[in-house]
Write a protein that holds these residues in place. Structure first.
Motif, PDB file in Angstrom:
ATOM      1  N   SER A 182       0.878  -1.196   0.072  1.00  0.00           N
ATOM      2  CA  SER A 182       0.126  -0.185  -0.065  1.00  0.00           C
ATOM      3  C   SER A 182       1.065   1.228  -0.112  1.00  0.00           C
ATOM      4  O   SER A 182       2.013   1.205   0.498  1.00  0.00           O
ATOM      5  N   GLN A 183       0.346   2.291  -0.408  1.00  0.00           N
ATOM      6  CA  GLN A 183       0.734   3.737  -0.295  1.00  0.00           C
ATOM      7  C   GLN A 183       0.732   4.297   1.295  1.00  0.00           C
ATOM      8  O   GLN A 183       1.619   4.964   1.527  1.00  0.00           O
ATOM      9  N   LEU A 184      -0.134   3.476   2.022  1.00  0.00           N
ATOM     10  CA  LEU A 184      -0.381   3.586   3.410  1.00  0.00           C
ATOM     11  C   LEU A 184       0.879   2.918   3.974  1.00  0.00           C
ATOM     12  O   LEU A 184       0.804   1.693   4.387  1.00  0.00           O
ATOM     13  N   LEU A 185       2.005   3.809   4.480  1.00  0.00           N
ATOM     14  CA  LEU A 185       3.227   2.892   5.032  1.00  0.00           C
ATOM     15  C   LEU A 185       3.078   2.150   6.125  1.00  0.00           C
ATOM     16  O   LEU A 185       3.708   1.029   5.847  1.00  0.00           O
ATOM     17  N   LEU A 490       0.317   9.969  13.385  1.00  0.00           N
ATOM     18  CA  LEU A 490      -0.792   9.663  12.784  1.00  0.00           C
ATOM     19  C   LEU A 490      -0.282   9.782  11.350  1.00  0.00           C
ATOM     20  O   LEU A 490      -0.303  10.784  10.807  1.00  0.00           O
ATOM     21  N   TYR A 491      -0.198   8.661  10.625  1.00  0.00           N
ATOM     22  CA  TYR A 491       0.349   8.443   9.518  1.00  0.00           C
ATOM     23  C   TYR A 491      -0.890   8.700   8.570  1.00  0.00           C
ATOM     24  O   TYR A 491      -1.786   7.889   8.755  1.00  0.00           O
ATOM     25  N   PRO A 492      -0.891   9.096   7.315  1.00  0.00           N
ATOM     26  CA  PRO A 492       0.315   9.727   6.635  1.00  0.00           C
ATOM     27  C   PRO A 492       0.572  11.144   7.116  1.00  0.00           C
ATOM     28  O   PRO A 492       1.665  11.775   6.782  1.00  0.00           O
ATOM     29  N   GLN A 493      -0.655  12.033   7.486  1.00  0.00           N
ATOM     30  CA  GLN A 493      -0.213  13.427   7.805  1.00  0.00           C
ATOM     31  C   GLN A 493       0.710  13.820   8.521  1.00  0.00           C
ATOM     32  O   GLN A 493       1.279  14.763   8.461  1.00  0.00           O
ATOM     33  N   GLU A 494       1.343  13.042   9.695  1.00  0.00           N
ATOM     34  CA  GLU A 494       2.148  13.299  10.307  1.00  0.00           C
ATOM     35  C   GLU A 494       3.784  12.534  10.133  1.00  0.00           C
ATOM     36  O   GLU A 494       4.492  12.700  10.951  1.00  0.00           O
ATOM     37  N   GLN A 495       3.765  12.067   8.890  1.00  0.00           N
ATOM     38  CA  GLN A 495       4.889  11.450   8.357  1.00  0.00           C
ATOM     39  C   GLN A 495       6.145  12.342   8.492  1.00  0.00           C
ATOM     40  O   GLN A 495       7.232  11.872   9.047  1.00  0.00           O
ATOM     41  N   ASN A 574       7.492  20.868  -2.591  1.00  0.00           N
ATOM     42  CA  ASN A 574       5.974  20.456  -2.690  1.00  0.00           C
ATOM     43  C   ASN A 574       5.493  19.531  -1.783  1.00  0.00           C
ATOM     44  O   ASN A 574       4.050  19.552  -1.769  1.00  0.00           O
ATOM     45  N   GLY A 575       6.134  18.739  -1.191  1.00  0.00           N
ATOM     46  CA  GLY A 575       5.522  17.706   0.009  1.00  0.00           C
ATOM     47  C   GLY A 575       6.711  16.741   0.355  1.00  0.00           C
ATOM     48  O   GLY A 575       7.751  16.772   0.112  1.00  0.00           O
ATOM     49  N   ALA A 576       5.834  15.413   0.324  1.00  0.00           N
ATOM     50  CA  ALA A 576       6.581  14.550   0.957  1.00  0.00           C
ATOM     51  C   ALA A 576       6.588  13.013   0.073  1.00  0.00           C
ATOM     52  O   ALA A 576       5.462  12.928  -0.349  1.00  0.00           O
ATOM     53  N   TYR A 577       7.949  12.306   0.169  1.00  0.00           N
ATOM     54  CA  TYR A 577       7.876  11.081  -0.551  1.00  0.00           C
ATOM     55  C   TYR A 577       8.424   9.887   0.080  1.00  0.00           C
ATOM     56  O   TYR A 577       9.646  10.026   0.477  1.00  0.00           O
ATOM     57  N   PRO A 578       7.457   9.015   0.729  1.00  0.00           N
ATOM     58  CA  PRO A 578       8.199   7.992   1.273  1.00  0.00           C
ATOM     59  C   PRO A 578       9.203   6.945   0.442  1.00  0.00           C
ATOM     60  O   PRO A 578       9.059   7.127  -0.814  1.00  0.00           O
ATOM     61  N   MET A 579      10.404   6.830   1.265  1.00  0.00           N
ATOM     62  CA  MET A 579      11.356   6.147   0.567  1.00  0.00           C
ATOM     63  C   MET A 579      11.103   4.588   0.342  1.00  0.00           C
ATOM     64  O   MET A 579      11.722   4.082  -0.466  1.00  0.00           O
ATOM     65  N   GLY A 593       3.720  24.482   7.436  1.00  0.00           N
ATOM     66  CA  GLY A 593       3.641  23.495   8.343  1.00  0.00           C
ATOM     67  C   GLY A 593       4.453  22.166   7.897  1.00  0.00           C
ATOM     68  O   GLY A 593       5.276  22.030   7.066  1.00  0.00           O
ATOM     69  N   LEU A 594       4.166  21.234   9.022  1.00  0.00           N
ATOM     70  CA  LEU A 594       5.089  19.844   8.819  1.00  0.00           C
ATOM     71  C   LEU A 594       4.070  18.922   8.487  1.00  0.00           C
ATOM     72  O   LEU A 594       4.425  17.688   8.424  1.00  0.00           O
ATOM     73  N   LYS A 595       2.742  19.311   8.170  1.00  0.00           N
ATOM     74  CA  LYS A 595       1.941  17.930   7.965  1.00  0.00           C
ATOM     75  C   LYS A 595       1.587  17.956   6.499  1.00  0.00           C
ATOM     76  O   LYS A 595       1.541  18.890   5.808  1.00  0.00           O
TER      77      LYS A 595
END
Length: 632
Positions: A182-185, A490-495, A574-579, A593-595
């Motif tokens: 999933s894209q949900l880590l 709280l993932y993904p908004q706080e990743q 632009n944002g975040a990309y899980p590795m 912000g960081l969310k």
């Protein structure tokens, strides 16, 4: 674990992925179960041919079954609390038990986790398994099976065990990549069981300590894939800096994570203490990541440009590295000093740091001699941080040459204890703190007080230096080594919040007046950017190893390096990309912000290629130094 760590709202958006997670997870469980059962099956076939050997097997088997279930429960419980602490299943960082101060680590485990309850539960379930096995193998009359039935039974049992051990009936067995559902880590992290995760961690450990020559062609390809021309850069020629070299202090603060700082409130929940005014007056970058998620790997990445956390006690521990910060400053005419209130026998740093151009290493042993009162306050990991700051103040005051000081603090670490003399500012376990913590209120208060003490002690140090005779010629930088432990995200908004650490920077007015700079608080970055920033503020016309880092205060930002990198996460403007897991991009929730948003998009192929290239490039550059090239 799914119910405990995941939110129903997010799971509802990924219902099909949840089904895949269960499907893959069950197959992983079958793999492990079949590997445990296969020896019983094969040995049982051999031993059942003889009455004596069969009796021996009947005696031994119940004990083995009890031992196996005990191990299963212990590994499962340990994996649960490992995820609660590090937000990952077992990984290479788990081997820190053997490589850190083992006594202190075991003490922390004893104090912070339900060791007795977990062990008793595992023993009880193991005993039940023992009794069930003994009951199953009890003496009773059994009708002999026909030979043909025995053959069919063996073939069916062998086939089932073989398929279960492979985890698949297809061409390929169930592999590590299958855990990415999933894209949900969090779903990817919860797919494997503890035994599979330990197996992967062990393999990663073996790879982590393997060094080999590399080809120059490979390096050229990786640089192009990342989008950079060179690993090196040069600071501008600056006549003023050539004759006015400022002191430089870099403070690497234990667990100084933005995930805890998010709960800061000046009146109700003061987490900064005397650091607050300096955060207000000086430069602070908040969209900033630690490079790794433990002290040792982050330290290795920052100070030695090593993606291998064990570099200081590896087979290459005697190799003097090119381009590391201590060597850059040493060759520029600086005295280099390392200070920590911990014991620097840890990770062999007392021996390794001098090899990497550190002139003097001070640790808890020095501090206890200089400040005898610290002996009574010694904890599991060392003496309180403020003694290290006192020594740093003395080093700066007594310096007769430009001095580069690195400080590694330790107080904000389990078991989270502050000196009895400390009088904390107001703090409280707010609803938001409780929402992100699984600890009881007493433990939450200990976390808050220790975090505040660490920040407050640093704030007092900055105030002292600024007010001293060296205040107008000393640059002070600070960051956290990793996020604050024992806080849920709280993932993904706080990743991003979960991997973020602030980058604080005080630059004297004289230095600012004589260098070119621009401060944009919204610039994103990570540990890789700290030293390129400092070099440009303190050194004239010197070449340095930038790799993927750049000057955060550059008048014009280097877009090719304008990103933050953590081994689990990549961020840009632009944002975040899980590795890991399926490629995904989460836009920022707002401009400062960081969310991130909870909805993801597919990143470009170029972005995916960059994410793959950087970890490889980091390994390539270190191997090129310690083992050289294959195509000279």
């Amino acid at each position: 674990m799914l119910q405990y760590f995941a939110t129903p709202v997010e799971l509802a958006k990924h219902s099909e992925d949840v089904i895949r997670m269960w499907s893959i997870g069950i197959r992983y469980d079958f793999r492990v179960a079949s590997m445990f059962m296969a020896p019983f099956f094969l040995i049982g076939l051999l031993f059942c041919a003889n009455q004596i050997s069969w009796r021996v097997l009947k005696v031994i088997s119940p004990f083995l079954m009890g031992l196996i279930l005990f191990a299963v429960v212990m590994v499962t419980v340990s994996n649960f609390y490992y995820y609660q602490t590090y937000h990952n299943h077992f990984d290479i960082f788990a081997f820190g038990l053997a490589e850190d101060d083992t006594k202190s680590v075991l003490l922390n485990i004893w104090q912070d986790y339900p060791v007795i309850k977990g062990t008793v539960s595992a023993l009880l379930l193991g005993f039940i398994a023992y009794k069930l096995a003994k009951f199953t193998l009890r003496e009773k009359k059994r009708r002999p099976w026909h030979f043909s039935f025995v053959i069919v039974y063996i073939l069916i049992a062998f086939t089932i065990l073989f398929i279960a051990a492979r985890g698949s009936v297809g061409t390929f067995p169930l592999r590590r990549d299958n855990a990415q559902v999933s894209q949900l880590l969090i779903l990817n992290k919860l797919s494997p069981n503890g035994f599979m995760a330990l197996d992967w961690a062990l393999k990663d450990k073996k790879m982590d300590t393997s060094f080999a020559p590399v080809s120059q062609e490979k390096g050229t390809l990786l640089k192009a894939q990342l989008g950079i021309d060179s690993l090196n850069a040069r600071t501008p020629a600056n006549a003023w800096l050539e004759v006015n070299k400022p002191n430089v202090v870099v403070n690497i603060m234990e667990s100084f994570g933005s995930n805890m700082l998010a709960f800061d409130h000046p009146e109700k929940n003061d987490l900064l203490g005397q650091l607050r005014s300096h955060f207000k007056d000086d430069f602070v970058f908040k969209r900033f990541l630690s490079e790794d998620n433990g002290t040792a790997p982050s330290l290795a990445a920052m100070l030695f440009h090593s993606p291998f956390e064990n570099i200081s006690h590896s087979s290459e521990q005697k190799v003097k590295l090119q381009g590391v910060p201590f060597r850059i400053y040493k060759e520029a005419g600086y005295k280099t000093v390392f200070i920590s209130p911990g014991n620097m026998a840890w990770r062999n740093l007392a021996t390794y740091l001098p090899i990497q151009s550190v002139d003097v290493v001070y640790d808890q042993n020095t501090l206890m001699k200089m400040y005898p009162e610290s002996i009574a306050e010694q904890g599991a990991w060392g003496v309180p941080d403020d003694y290290a700051y006192r020594l740093a103040e003395k080093v700066l005051e007594d310096a007769t040459e430009p001095t580069f000081v690195t400080i590694l603090t330790i107080t904000n670490h389990p078991p989270y204890e502050t000196p009895a003399r400390y009088k904390p500012a107001p703090f409280e376990t707010t609803q938001d703190v409780a929402k992100h913590s699984s600890d009881d209120e007493i433990s939450q208060k200990a976390l808050l007080e220790t975090y505040q003490f660490a920040a407050d002690a640093f704030g007092k140090f900055i105030t002292t230096v600024k007010d001293s005779s060296v205040g107008n010629k000393t640059i002070i930088a600070a960051t956290g080594d990793h996020q604050m432990r024992r806080l849920n995200a709280l993932y993904p908004q706080e990743q991003v919040l979960d991997r973020a650490v602030p980058f604080y920077l005080y630059v004297p007015k004289d230095v600012l007046d004589n260098t070119d700079w621009k401060y944009d608080a919204n610039r994103v970055g990570s540990h890789k950017d700290i030293f390129p920033t400092l070099y440009n503020l303190s050194l004239s016309n010197i070449s340095y190893q930038a790799i993927a880092g750049r000057n955060m205060l550059a008048p014009t930002d280097d877009e090719s390096r304008a990103f933050g990198y953590n081994v689990t996460l990549w961020i840009d403007k632009n944002g975040a990309y899980p590795m890991s897991g399926k490629a995904a991009f989460y836009p920022w929730e707002n401009e400062t912000g960081l969310k991130t948003t909870t909805n993801s998009e597919s990143p470009s192929k170029q972005q995916q290629d960059r994410q793959k290239a950087l970890p490889e490039l980091l390994r390539w550059q270190l191997n090129s130094q310690v083992r050289g090239f294959t195509d000279k």
